[in-house]
Design an enzyme around this catalytic site. Structure first.
Site, PDB file in Angstrom:
ATOM      1  N   GLY A  23      72.102  60.159  19.861  1.00 61.22           N
ATOM      2  CA  GLY A  23      71.275  59.281  19.044  1.00 61.22           C
ATOM      3  C   GLY A  23      69.903  59.097  19.656  1.00 61.22           C
ATOM      4  O   GLY A  23      68.896  59.314  19.023  1.00 61.22           O
ATOM      5  N   PHE A  24      69.908  58.689  20.930  1.00 63.63           N
ATOM      6  CA  PHE A  24      68.665  58.532  21.690  1.00 63.63           C
ATOM      7  C   PHE A  24      67.704  57.568  21.006  1.00 63.63           C
ATOM      8  O   PHE A  24      66.492  57.703  21.136  1.00 63.63           O
ATOM      9  CB  PHE A  24      68.012  59.895  21.955  1.00 63.63           C
ATOM     10  CG  PHE A  24      68.989  60.939  22.395  1.00 63.63           C
ATOM     11  CD1 PHE A  24      69.610  60.833  23.626  1.00 63.63           C
ATOM     12  CD2 PHE A  24      69.334  61.997  21.570  1.00 63.63           C
ATOM     13  CE1 PHE A  24      70.549  61.776  24.034  1.00 63.63           C
ATOM     14  CE2 PHE A  24      70.275  62.932  21.958  1.00 63.63           C
ATOM     15  CZ  PHE A  24      70.884  62.833  23.200  1.00 63.63           C
ATOM     16  N   GLY A  72      78.012  59.668  23.909  1.00 61.95           N
ATOM     17  CA  GLY A  72      78.035  60.654  24.977  1.00 61.95           C
ATOM     18  C   GLY A  72      77.777  59.988  26.307  1.00 61.95           C
ATOM     19  O   GLY A  72      77.769  60.620  27.359  1.00 61.95           O
ATOM     20  N   THR A  73      77.586  58.677  26.230  1.00 61.11           N
ATOM     21  CA  THR A  73      77.269  57.893  27.410  1.00 61.11           C
ATOM     22  C   THR A  73      78.465  57.692  28.324  1.00 61.11           C
ATOM     23  O   THR A  73      78.305  57.445  29.503  1.00 61.11           O
ATOM     24  CB  THR A  73      76.793  56.508  26.953  1.00 61.11           C
ATOM     25  OG1 THR A  73      77.729  56.026  25.975  1.00 61.11           O
ATOM     26  CG2 THR A  73      75.426  56.599  26.297  1.00 61.11           C
ATOM     27  N   ARG A  80      75.551  48.810  40.316  1.00 59.58           N
ATOM     28  CA  ARG A  80      76.862  49.389  40.578  1.00 59.58           C
ATOM     29  C   ARG A  80      77.100  50.545  39.606  1.00 59.58           C
ATOM     30  O   ARG A  80      76.845  50.408  38.411  1.00 59.58           O
ATOM     31  CB  ARG A  80      77.873  48.286  40.328  1.00 59.58           C
ATOM     32  CG  ARG A  80      79.227  48.471  40.882  1.00 59.58           C
ATOM     33  CD  ARG A  80      79.959  47.166  40.542  1.00 59.58           C
ATOM     34  NE  ARG A  80      81.296  47.141  41.061  1.00 59.58           N
ATOM     35  CZ  ARG A  80      82.190  46.238  40.653  1.00 59.58           C
ATOM     36  NH1 ARG A  80      81.841  45.330  39.757  1.00 59.58           N
ATOM     37  NH2 ARG A  80      83.401  46.245  41.148  1.00 59.58           N
ATOM     38  N   ILE A  81      77.605  51.655  40.127  1.00 60.81           N
ATOM     39  CA  ILE A  81      77.894  52.817  39.286  1.00 60.81           C
ATOM     40  C   ILE A  81      79.384  52.776  38.943  1.00 60.81           C
ATOM     41  O   ILE A  81      80.245  52.856  39.823  1.00 60.81           O
ATOM     42  CB  ILE A  81      77.513  54.125  40.008  1.00 60.81           C
ATOM     43  CG1 ILE A  81      75.998  54.157  40.275  1.00 60.81           C
ATOM     44  CG2 ILE A  81      77.966  55.334  39.198  1.00 60.81           C
ATOM     45  CD1 ILE A  81      75.121  54.058  39.038  1.00 60.81           C
ATOM     46  N   ASN A  83      81.253  54.851  36.952  1.00 64.84           N
ATOM     47  CA  ASN A  83      81.934  56.144  37.003  1.00 64.84           C
ATOM     48  C   ASN A  83      80.914  57.212  37.413  1.00 64.84           C
ATOM     49  O   ASN A  83      80.034  57.568  36.633  1.00 64.84           O
ATOM     50  CB  ASN A  83      82.526  56.473  35.623  1.00 64.84           C
ATOM     51  CG  ASN A  83      83.305  57.784  35.616  1.00 64.84           C
ATOM     52  OD1 ASN A  83      83.082  58.663  36.454  1.00 64.84           O
ATOM     53  ND2 ASN A  83      84.221  57.915  34.673  1.00 64.84           N
ATOM     54  N   THR A  88      80.394  60.352  34.866  1.00 63.46           N
ATOM     55  CA  THR A  88      79.627  60.162  33.638  1.00 63.46           C
ATOM     56  C   THR A  88      78.229  59.643  33.946  1.00 63.46           C
ATOM     57  O   THR A  88      77.280  59.919  33.211  1.00 63.46           O
ATOM     58  CB  THR A  88      80.363  59.206  32.678  1.00 63.46           C
ATOM     59  OG1 THR A  88      80.666  57.998  33.368  1.00 63.46           O
ATOM     60  CG2 THR A  88      81.633  59.830  32.155  1.00 63.46           C
ATOM     61  N   GLU A 102      68.667  55.443  30.197  1.00 62.13           N
ATOM     62  CA  GLU A 102      67.278  55.740  29.879  1.00 62.13           C
ATOM     63  C   GLU A 102      66.406  56.027  31.088  1.00 62.13           C
ATOM     64  O   GLU A 102      65.435  56.783  30.997  1.00 62.13           O
ATOM     65  CB  GLU A 102      66.697  54.582  29.050  1.00 62.13           C
ATOM     66  CG  GLU A 102      67.296  54.590  27.657  1.00 62.13           C
ATOM     67  CD  GLU A 102      67.045  53.332  26.865  1.00 62.13           C
ATOM     68  OE1 GLU A 102      66.145  53.339  26.023  1.00 62.13           O
ATOM     69  OE2 GLU A 102      67.775  52.346  27.073  1.00 62.13           O
TER      70      GLU A 102
END
Lengths: 332, 685, 172
Positions: free
Chosen positions: B229-230, B453-454, B571-572, B574, B577, B648
Site C-alpha cells: 500500500g505504502f 507485508g509488514t 525494541r525490535i 521480530n 520481519t 517508514e
C-alpha cells in the site's frame, strides 16, 4: 478489446493468404507486443493468424552463416552456442532486452517488428501521428528524453525499441519474406524506415508480408563484436542509447568495422559514415570519437519538459568510444 | 522465553509462496460480474453528452453507470468520493462512468464503446515554485503548524562565515504497490460486504457507510492480505464507491473491480513534487547557527494535501536560528496522498545533501559535522527525546560500512564513492481495541488491523504471547476484518505500537478477570486511546544510511552496489520481519534516488509514463546488496511496549546518501531527483 | 485446429489437472486461470508484461501469462506456484523464500517463485544471461541471479533476500 477470430493455418503460405485477403487481420507470433496493443486499444484486428507453428523455430548452419527460424524464441537464439561465439553482439543484444520471461515468449521475427515505446503512442488519449494519422505529435513539446536525435521528422520523433534489431543491422543480416507474390529477401538495414510524412509504417513490409527466416552471413569480424546498452535501470529497461559494434584491428590499425546505434532513431541506425572514418585509422580513442562525432553531425535534439534529449549526443559518442576501445583492447 | 525478539517466520508465508493467500479481487464468490472504470480525457470541464447505446447493446453488459444516473450519495470530508453525482471534471483521469458485464472481456470492450463529449474549461497543471499564487495551508496534515520560526535566520545567514543556500527538488512519485487497488462488492439483504485492498478495514467501513447513508453494522469490510500500500491504500479512494454503486444496482451479484496499472496513476494518490529551498549557517567549527527549509508542493483543486517536507528540519539538528515553511500550488491534477514516510522522506533529501555540502565546504567529515550539531533536547518542542541514538547509528554504521577508508577511487571503468545521510521518523500511536477469547486451550486474539507485508500476522501473536505469558503456539490471530474490534489504519509506522498496545491492555484485562486458567468462551477487550503525540517526550526513531555508488567513467551509468543502514527504533519485536521492513524501505529509497519520476504533462494534465515500463521502480539488479542493522535500544518512555515504528524510516535519507556518494565519486553535485546519468554526464572528464 | 467465432474450445492442464473449456478468444491465460478456473496464484500486477507477477511455467518455461492468449495454450502444461507445492510440500525455491523472508506483501511472490524455478532450469541448461560473458559458461553469482530475476518487480523491496533465497535453492 474488440472480439477477434483466431486461426492456426496449416502452413506459411495459407497464413500469408489468410492475412492478405483480410485487411484487418494480423499475424500472431509471441504476442508480447501485439497483446499489449490490443489491450491498450492501439490496434483492432478482427482476425489473428497464429504463425508460431508455420515458420521454423530452429537455427541452421547455412553457408558459413546461420538461418534463424522466424518462430525461434529470443532466449533460444541467445543460448545457441554458434550465436554466442560467432555473433556475440546478437546474443548480448537479445539478453539485454526485456526479461527472461519475455525472451522465452518473443520470437525472432517479432522482436524487430515491435513498435515504439513512445509514451504518447501508447496513450490513446493523446495525439500521435503514428497511431492516428494527422492528429499531431504530442511528444514534440512533451517528454522527449527517450526520443530520436537522428532521422526524425516533424510528424514523429519516436525511437525503435528493439535491441536485437540493432545487432542484426550491424551484422549485415538479411530477412526472408513470404508474401502472396512469393519470396524475397530484404537487407536488415533496409527493413525499417524513417518516419517522414508517414510514421504509421515502421518497416517496408506490406500487409500480409511474413518474415520466415533471418539470415546471418558468414562473418569473421562478427566474432569480435559487442552490444552495449545504456539505460536508466540496471536491467529490464529500454535503451537510452545502445551500440552494436564489430572491429578488426591489425597492427594497431582498424582494418574493418561494423557499427549500429539503438535508441536514437525511428530505426536501428547503421553508422555507415562512422565506419568509413574508422577503417584505416589507428585504433585510438581519438579515432573512435571522431567517427562517432561524424555520424552525429546531423543530430537534431529536442527540448522537452524533462530537459529534452540533447544528452544523447555526448552519451552516444562516449558509449561508442567505450565499446570500440574495449573491442580493441579485449579481443574475444 | 520471551516471544518478542524471536526470529519467527511469517505466519502467512506458506500461503504467500504458494499464491493461496487471497487478495481483494480474489474473494471466493460465485457468479461475479466485472466492473471497468471510465475516465475523463480532459483536465477540467463538464461531461456534456454520453452515448452508451452501442455499449449497452453488447450481450453480457449488465449496467453502465454514468454521471447523474446513479443513486444519490452523501458528501463526506474527502470530496473526491462524491463520485458520478454530476458531470464535473476536476482532473484528467477522474472517474466519469463504469461498465458492469458478465465477463472482464465484455466489460473492457463495452468500455471502449462508451462515448463522452465535454464542455472543456481551461486547465492549469503547471507546477512551479515561482508562481504568484502560492498559498499557505492552515496547518499540516499531522496537525503541526504550517510554519515555524525561532531566532533570526536571515541575520544568522548574514553573519555566518560558512553558509549553504540551495534549492533541492524531489520528483512526483507514485506508490505503485504491486497489487492494484481492487474491491469485490456484494449488496445482499440490506447489507454490504466489501473485500477491499486497504490499509484499514474500519476506516473504509466508516467512510463507505457515511457515503451511502448506511449504519456501520450494515457494512462489513474484509482484507486479510494487502499486496502493498505504502500509503496509497490508507484512505478509501473513489473506485470503492463505484464498486458499491454497482453492487447496489445489482443486488445479490458480486462485483469485481480492479484498477489497471495506468488508472493507479490518476485515482489513488501519489507523492507530490517538492521544491526545498534550504539554508544552513555555520561557524568555523561547523556548529550550526541557523537552519531553514521552505518547501513548496503541488496539490489538487478538488482536495488539499500538504507534503510536510519541513517537519524533519524542525527536529534534526540544534541551531539557535530556525525557520520552516510550507506553501502550496493548486492545480488541475489528480489528488496527492501519503506515500511511505510522507514529509520525512522528501524532507530529508534537501537538508541531508545540504549538510554534505557544508561538510565539504568546511573540510570536515560529514559524520563529525552531524555529531557536532546533535541537539540536547528537541529543538522544536523543547521536550527531551524519549531516546535519540543517531550518533550511535552513525558510529556503528561507519564501522560496519568501512567509512574510514573512504577516499574516492577508480575501479576499472568505474568511479567509486561513498556517502552518508541521517534518517528520522516520528514514533506515535493511534487508537485501537483488541479482543482476546479463550477456546479449548487456545487464545484467539482479534483486531481489525492490517498486514501489508509488514509482518502484523506474525508479530502481533508474539506480543500477545508475552502479554498472556503463554507459548506462541497457543495464540491464534485474526486481523483484516471489521467483525474484529476497531483498529487504526496501518500507517505512520504506528501499527505495531498501537495494535500491540491494545493487545497488551486486553491481555492485562483478560488475566485480571480470568487469571491464567480461563474457561472456554472467556473474552475481554482492551483499548489504547492516548493522543498520538507524547505529552512529555519527543518520540522519534533515528538511523544512518551509507551508500557506495559507482559511476561509469564513459557512460555515467549509476550503480549502487552497497547500501547499509543502522537504525535506532526501539525494541525490535521480530528481527526477521523487521529486517525486511528496513531493507524494503531502503530499497524503495534507492528506487526514489535513481529511478522514480512521474512525468505529468501539463498540456494534458496527466502523468504520461503511467506504466511500469516507463515509470521505473528499482529491479532486482539495481538493489543486490541492501543491509540493515539496529541498535539495541531500550526506550522506557515511548510506549508500554518500547517499540517505535519501522515501516517508514528505512526510506528516509537513502536518496541523500546516494546523491552524496555520487558526488564523492564524481565531484558532480546533483540536487534534483532522480539522479539520472544525464545529470552526471556533463561533469565527467 | 481451425477456430471461428469469438469463443473457442481449448484443453490444457493446470497444475497437473486437465481442463477443457470454451474460452473467449480474447482471454489471456492469466484471466482464465483467475476468473474462470479460480486459480489466483498467478497475480495481475500490470497486465502488460512489465512486472512479472503473472509468471507461470508453460511446458516448463517461465512466461508471462498476461500476454498469452488462452486459445494458444491448447495441449500445454501450465504450472503455477500453487502447483509447485503439490501435496502440501513446498518446492525448494518456496522453502528458500520462506527461510530468507524473501517476501513481504506476497503479491509478487508466486510470480517470483515461478520465475526463479524457470531461471534455475535455464541456468542448469547452460543458458547465458546479460550479467556474464556470453561466450563463456555462466556462473551463478549474485549478480547473475539478480539479472535473471529482474523481470519480477517487488515494490516491498525484498530483492536482496530474494537473491539469497535463490542462491540457497540452487545449492539445495
Amino acid at each position: 478489446m474488440r472480439p477477434f477470430d483466431y486461426r492456426t493455418p496449416a502452413n506459411a503460405v495459407t497464413a500469408v493468404q489468410a492475412v492478405t485477403e483480410h485487411p484487418a487481420a494480423a499475424f500472431l507470433g509471441g504476442g508480447t507486443n501485439l497483446l499489449d496493443h490490443l489491450k491498450l486499444g492501439i490496434t483492432h484486428p478482427d482476425l489473428l493468424v497464429d504463425v508460431t507453428s508455420v515458420t521454423a523455430d530452429t537455427i541452421e548452419d547455412f553457408q558459413g552463416g546461420l538461418l534463424i527460424g522466424a518462430a525461434a524464441r529470443n532466449s533460444d537464439i541467445a543460448a545457441d552456442y554458434r550465436v554466442r561465439t560467432r555473433y556475440p553482439a546478437l546474443a548480448e543484444a537479445l539478453l539485454s532486452g526485456a526479461s527472461g520471461q519475455l525472451r522465452n515468449m518473443a520470437t525472432a521475427a517479432g522482436n524487430p517488428l515491435q513498435r515504439t515505446r513512445c509514451p504518447y503512442f501508447q496513450d490513446p488519449t493523446t495525439p500521435c501521428n503514428k497511431r492516428r494519422p494527422g492528429s499531431g505529435c504530442a511528444a514534440i513539446g512533451g517528454f522527449t528524453r527517450g526520443h530520436a536525435i537522428l532521422g526524425a521528422s516533424t510528424h514523429c520523433v519516436a525511437t525503435h525499441p528493439s535491441d536485437m534489431a540493432v545487432a542484426l543491422t550491424a551484422l549485415d543480416a538479411t530477412v526472408h519474406v513470404l508474401s502472396a507474390q512469393g519470396e524475397r529477401t530484404i537487407p536488415f538495414a533496409e527493413l525499417h524506415r524513417l518516419p517522414g510524412a508517414d510514421p504509421t509504417r515502421d518497416t517496408v513490409l506490406d500487409h500480409g508480408d511474413l518474415i520466415t527466416l533471418i539470415e546471418l552471413p558468414y562473418s569473421p569480424i562478427a566474432r569480435q563484436s559487442r552490444y552495449y546498452k545504456v539505460r536508466d535501470r540496471a536491467s529490464f529497461a529500454f535503451a537510452l542509447v545502445s551500440v552494436a559494434a564489430a572491429l578488426t584491428v591489425t597492427d594497431g590499425v582498424i582494418s574493418d568495422a561494423r557499427l549500429a546505434f539503438g535508441g536514437i532513431a525511428h530505426k536501428p541506425w547503421r553508422a555507415n559514415r562512422a565506419e568509413q572514418i574508422l577503417i584505416g585509422e589507428p585504433a585510438t580513442d581519438a579515432t573512435y570519437r571522431l567517427a562517432a562525432e561524424h555520424e552525429l553531425a546531423d543530430a537534431r535534439t529536442l527540448d522537452g519538459l524533462d530537459g529534452g534529449n540533447a544528452f544523447k549526443v555526448p552519451l552516444l559518442i562516449r558509449t561508442v568510444v567505450s565499446v570500440l576501445r574495449r573491442l580493441a583492447e579485449e579481443p574475444r | 522465553m520471551s516471544a518478542i525478539g524471536q526470529d519467527i517466520p511469517r505466519r502467512d508465508g506458506y500461503a504467500k509462496v504458494t499464491g493461496t493467500a487471497t487478495y481483494a479481487y480474489e474473494a471466493d464468490v460465485d457468479n461475479a460480474a466485472y466492473c471497468v472504470l471510465l475516465q475523463a480525457s480532459i483536465a477540467r470541464g463538464q461531461v456534456s453528452e454520453i452515448d452508451i447505446t452501442e455499449a449497452l447493446a453488447l450481450p453480457g453488459v449488465l449496467t453502465i453507470l454514468t454521471p447523474g444516473q446513479v443513486e444519490k450519495i452523501h458528501q463526506v470530508d474527502d470530496t473526491e468520493l462524491y463520485v458520478l453525482q454530476d458531470g464535473e471534471v476536476d482532473y484528467r483521469g477522474q472517474i466519469i462512468g463504469a461498465v458492469v458485464a458478465d465477463t472482464p472481456e465484455i466489460a473492457h470492450h463495452a468500455a471502449s464503446l462508451v462515448h463522452f463529449s465535454y464542455h472543456v474549461d481551461e486547465h492549469d497543471s503547471t507546477f512551479s515554485p515561482d508562481r504568484h499564487d502560492l498559498y499557505k495551508p492552515d496547518r499540516l496534515g499531522t496537525g503541526e503548524p504550517t510554519d515555524t520560526k525561532t531566532g533570526d535566520i536571515d541575520a544568522a545567514m548574514r553573519k555566518a562565515p560558512h553558509t549553504i543556500t540551495q534549492t533541492y527538488t524531489t520528483a512526483t512519485n507514485h506508490n505503485n504497490p504491486m497489487e492494484p487497488h481492487a474491491t469485490t462488492a456484494l449488496w445482499q439483504d440490506d447489507a454490504l460486504i466489501l473485500w477491499d485492498s486497504t490499509q484499514g478495514v474500519h476506516a473504509v467501513r466508516t467512510t463507505i457507510a457515511q457515503v451511502f447513508g448506511l449504519d456501520t453494522d450494515q457494512v462489513r469490510v474484509i482484507c486479510p492480505y494487502v499486496g502493498g500500500g505504502f500509503g496509497a491504500k490508507g484512505e478509501p479512494h473513489p473506485h470503492i464507491v463505484v464498486a458499491t454503486l454497482a453492487a447496489r444496482a445489482l443486488p445479490g451479484r458480486p462485483i469485481r473491480l480492479a484498477l489497471t496499472r495506468a488508472q493507479m496513476f490518476a485515482l489513488v494518490g501519489y507523492r507530490p513534487p517538492t521544491v526545498q529551498h534550504t539554508r544552513l549557517a555555520a561557524d568555523e567549527h561547523g556548529t550550526l547557527t541557523g537552519i531553514a527549509l521552505a518547501a513548496v508542493n503541488q496539490t489538487a483543486r478538488i482536495t488539499e494535501f500538504t507534503e510536510n517536507a519541513g517537519s524533519p528540519t524542525r527536529t534534526m539538528y540544534a541551531a539557535p536560528n530556525r525557520a520552516t515553511s510550507h506553501r502550496l500550488v493548486v492545480l488541475d491534477v489528480a489528488v496527492p496522498t501519503w506515500m511511505r514516510a510522507p514529509g520525512e522522506c522528501p524532507g530529508m533529501f534537501g537538508p541531508e545533501v545540504a549538510i554534505d555540502e557544508l561538510a565539504e565546504a568546511l573540510g570536515v567529515d560529514p559524520i563529525d559535522l552531524r555529531v557536532r550539531n546533535e541537539p540536547e533536547v528537541d529543538p522544536d518542542s523543547g521536550k527531551p527525546f524519549s531516546s535519540r541514538n543517531l550518533v550511535a547509528c552513525l558510529r556503528e554504521g561507519a564501522d560496519r560500512f568501512g567509512w574510514a577508508d573512504r577516499a574516492p577511487r577508480r575501479d576499472g571503468d568505474w568511479l567509486v564513492g561513498t556517502g552518508v545521510a541521517a534518517s528520522v521518523f516520528p514514533a506515535f500511536t493511534m487508537q485501537a481495541t483488541a479482543a482476546i477469547r479463550y477456546d479449548q486451550g487456545r487464545y484467539i486474539v482479534e483486531i481489525g488491523a492490517a498486514d501489508l507485508g509488514t509482518g502484523a500476522w506474525t508479530v502481533l501473536p508474539q506480543i500477545a504471547a508475552d502479554a498472556l505469558e503463554v507459548p506462541l503456539e497457543q495464540i491464534d490471530i485474526g486481523i483484516g476484518d471489521t467483525t474484529y474490534p476497531r483498529a487504526s489504519v496501518a500507517g505512520g509506522s504506528t501499527g505495531t505500537a498501537t495494535w500491540g498496545s491494545a493487545i497488551l491492555t486486553a491481555a492485562e484485562a483478560f488475566r485480571d478477570k480470568f487469571g491464567d486458567d480461563p474457561d472456554d468462551g472467556d473474552e475481554m477487550e482492551g483499548s489504547i486511546s492516548k493522543p498520538p503525540f507524547h505529552e512529555d517526550y519527543a518520540t522519534y526513531a533515528f538511523g544512518a544510511q551509507f551508500a557506495e555508488v559507482r559511476v561509469h567513467a564513459d557512460t555515467a551509468e549509476i550503480r549502487v552496489p552497497r547500501l547499509l543502514g543502522v537504525f535506532a527504533a526501539g525494541r525490535i519485536v521480530n528481527p526477521r520481519t523487521a529486517r525486511s521492513q528496513f531493507t524494503g524501505g531502503m530499497t524503495m529509497g534507492l528506487s526514489m534516488a535513481l529511478h522514480e519520476s512521474s512525468s505529468l504533462d501539463p498540456r494534458f494534465g496527466h502523468v504520461i509514463n503511467h506504466d511500469l515500463a516507463e515509470y521505473h521502480i528499482a529491479t532486482c539488479a539495481d538493489a543486490t546488496n541492501v543491509e540493515a542493522h539496529w541498535i539495541d535500544e531500550h526506550d522506557p518512555h515511548v510506549n508500554a511496549l518500547g517499540v517505535k515504528g519501522i515501516g517508514e524510516i528505512g526510506i528516509v535519507g537513502t536518496a541523500a546518501a546516494i546523491v552524496n556518494a555520487a558526488h564523492h565519486a564524481t565531484g558532480v553535485r546533483v540536487r534534483d531527483l532522480p539522479l539520472t546519468l544525464d545529470k552526471l554526464l556533463p561533469g565527467l572528464p | 485446429m481451425g477456430l471461428s467465432g469469438f469463443r473457442a474450445e481449448v484443453g490444457f492442464r493446470v497444475d497437473g489437472e486437465p481442463h477443457t473449456l470454451a474460452v473467449d478468444t480474447r482471454s489471456t491465460v492469466l484471466d482464465v486461470l483467475r476468473d474462470t478456473l479460480g486459480n489466483t496464484s498467478p497475480k495481475k500486477g500490470c497486465d502488460r508484461g512489465q512486472c512479472g507477477a503473472c509468471t507461470v511455467l508453460l511446458d516448463g518455461r517461465r512466461v508471462l501469462s498476461c500476454l498469452v492468449l488462452a486459445v494458444t495454450a491448447g495441449g500445454k502444461d501450465i504450472l503455477t506456484a500453487k502447483g509447485l507445492a503439490a501435496n502440501g510440500r513446498l518446492h525448494p525455491v518456496q522453502q528458500a523464500f520462506l527461510d530468507n523472508d524473501a517476501l513481504q506483501c506476497g503479491y509478487c511472490t508466486p510470480g517470483q517463485v515461478c520465475s526463479a524455478v524457470g531461471a534455475l532450469d535455464e541456468f542448469a541448461d547452460g543458458k547465458p544471461s546479460h550479467a556474464g560473458d556470453v561466450t563463456a559458461e555462466p556462473e551463478l553469482t549474485r549478480a547473475e541471479i539478480a539479472e535473471r530475476i529482474s523481470g519480477n518487480l517487488c515494490r516491498c523491496g525484498a530483492y536482496t533476500a530474494i537473491i539469497s533465497a535463490i542462491e540457497q535453492a540452487a545449492d539445495a
